[in-house]
Design an enzyme around this catalytic site. Structure first.
Site, mmCIF file in Angstrom:
data_model
loop_
_atom_site.group_PDB
_atom_site.id
_atom_site.type_symbol
_atom_site.label_atom_id
_atom_site.label_comp_id
_atom_site.label_asym_id
_atom_site.label_seq_id
_atom_site.Cartn_x
_atom_site.Cartn_y
_atom_site.Cartn_z
ATOM 1 C CG ASN A 7 29.912 25.059 32.216
ATOM 2 O OD1 ASN A 7 29.836 25.710 31.173
ATOM 3 N ND2 ASN A 7 29.520 25.531 33.378
ATOM 4 N NE ARG A 91 25.471 26.722 32.345
ATOM 5 C CZ ARG A 91 25.854 27.958 32.030
ATOM 6 N NH1 ARG A 91 27.011 28.189 31.465
ATOM 7 N NH2 ARG A 91 25.055 28.975 32.290
ATOM 8 C CD GLU A 384 24.391 26.217 37.513
ATOM 9 O OE1 GLU A 384 23.944 26.717 36.475
ATOM 10 O OE2 GLU A 384 25.255 26.766 38.211
#
Ligand code: AMP
Length: 398
Positions: A7, A91, A384
């Site tokens: 991320n 992500r 996530e």
């Protein structure tokens, strides 16, 4: 199968390595201050002391190289060779209208991420840097892009179109996209599984309540509506974001305080929400404490947040013509027993009854409604990284 989840932010890069055989996190960490003085990597392996490396990271390339070194380190590593990695999941904030699901990164996918820099100016460039740094550091491994906007792509035009001249959609694709999509997809899916919701009874409202907050309505895990819009500024009142305001407010402040549109947008993003109303803090714990001690502005800020959450839930019940389950997630949704209770006090018209003892628990999948409640209410911690790793596994396994 081991999946690395990345991320990448503009000056940071978070990572996790997950063993998909049992979904265990083998290691996780954070590179901070990339491109600025004082860069630092903090690498965490369960059961071991943190491993901290302070060394310059001029770009995401050096950050990814350091992550690889940490993963392979004799004392702190969790891999003998990078060959043990099966894939990397990234992500990515904005997939525009092009991507309705996660996908394998190809040159065309990178072009779309680039083409959407305008819509995700802080995140998309960093996300692409993270992908390119991984391609260079671990050549030949599949990279998968998991778009935060993908979940919202199943909304119908009546939910996603702004009522402004059509030319702005045609020219610039101005529409509602929704964010926190990876979290909403994960939590709505977990709610269906954990709540054993039978077919035909899978109308789910997910309240992702944290510093950034959004709510989604979904049927069978497919998004019907979600509260954020073209940007994450729309919808609920948040820690520092205003959420919905009449757009004329922007013009009014510009004219009266001699500010530019950019300056006012900065105020709406960074100085509004519970911070702006309370004048105290963007952290709901501080605001709640002050309200409890008699601070009227803090109480008003807190009540305004609760009211808007309840109002949005009500609108989504209307949008779906019913609701079977409501799930709370993220910092406030998972941990704050009182905010959950206060929001649910607005929902008795739905026949919702909260089990006060169950609602005292936090941080785990729990049902907090009573067996008689007409709508089931759950706390479902979001994850996530795991959602990204699951999508990555699914895509590389075909
Ligand atoms: P997030 O953006 O999901 O990390 O959530 C941040 C917000 O969650 C903050 O405003 C905190 O007030 C709230 N929060 C985080 N941890 C707790 C906790 N243990 N109890 C109550 N609220 C919490």
């Amino acid at each position: 199968m081991k999946v690395l989840v990345i991320n990448a932010g503009s000056s940071s890069l978070k990572y996790q390595i997950i063993d998909m055989d049992n979904e265990a996190v083998l290691a996780k960490g954070l590179c901070e201050r990339i491109g600025i003085d004082g860069s630092k990597l903090t690498h965490k392996v369960p059961g071991k002391d943190d491993y901290v490396v302070e060394t310059p990271m001029p770009s995401h390339k050096e950050a990814v190289s350091l992550v690889m070194e940490a993963l392979l380190d004799a004392d702190h590593g969790v891999l003998k060779s990078l060959d043990e990695l099966s894939a990397i999941g990234h992500r990515v904030l904005h997939g525009g209208i092009e991507y309705t699901d996660s996908c394998l990164v190809t040159p065309e996918v990178k072009d779309v991420i680039r083409a959407n820099f305008d819509l995700g100016p802080l995140h998309n460039p960093a996300n692409l840097m993270g992908i390119e740094a991984c391609e260079a550091a671990i050549p030949g491994k599949p990279n998968v892009a998991v778009f935060d906007t993908a979940f919202g792509m199943s909304m119908k035009p009546e939910a996603y179109m702004y009522a402004i001249p059509m030319e702005y959609y045609d020219k610039y694709k101005i529409r509602r996209y929704g964010f926190h999509g990876t979290s909403h997809k994960f939590v709505s899916g977990e709610t269906i599984k954990f709540g054993q919701l039978p077919e035909g009874q899978r109308k789910v409202i997910v309240c992702h309540l944290g510093n950034g907050s959004s709510i989604s309505a979904s049927i069978d895990g497919k998004c019907v509506d979600t509260s954020m819009g073209l940007t994450p500024l729309e919808g609920l009142m948040m820690g520092t974001r205003s959420g919905d305001v009449d757009p004329a407010v922007v013009q009014f402040i510009c004219n009266h305080d001699n500010k530019t549109v950019d300056e006012v947008l900065n105020i709406l993003n960074k100085k509004s929400g519970v911070l702006g109303l309370s004048g105290l803090s963007s952290d709901f714990r501080d605001v709640k404490k002050a309200a409890g001690e008699g601070n009227e502005r803090a109480a008003m800020a807190s009540n305004a947040f609760i009211y808007r959450v309840a109002k949005t839930i009500g609108s989504y019940v209307a949008a779906m013509n019913g609701v079977d389950a409501i799930a709370f997630t993220a910092g406030i949704g998972e941990n704050d027993v009182e905010y959950r209770g206060w929001i649910c006090e607005y929902l008795t018209y739905l026949g919702i009854e909260i089990d006060k003892e169950a609602n005292k628990k936090r941080g785990q999948n729990i049902m907090i409604s009573t067996p008689d409640s007409k709508v089931k209410v759950f706390v479902i911690p979001t994850n996530e990284e795991l959602a990204i790793a699951r999508d990555t596994k699914e895509i590389v396994e075909g």
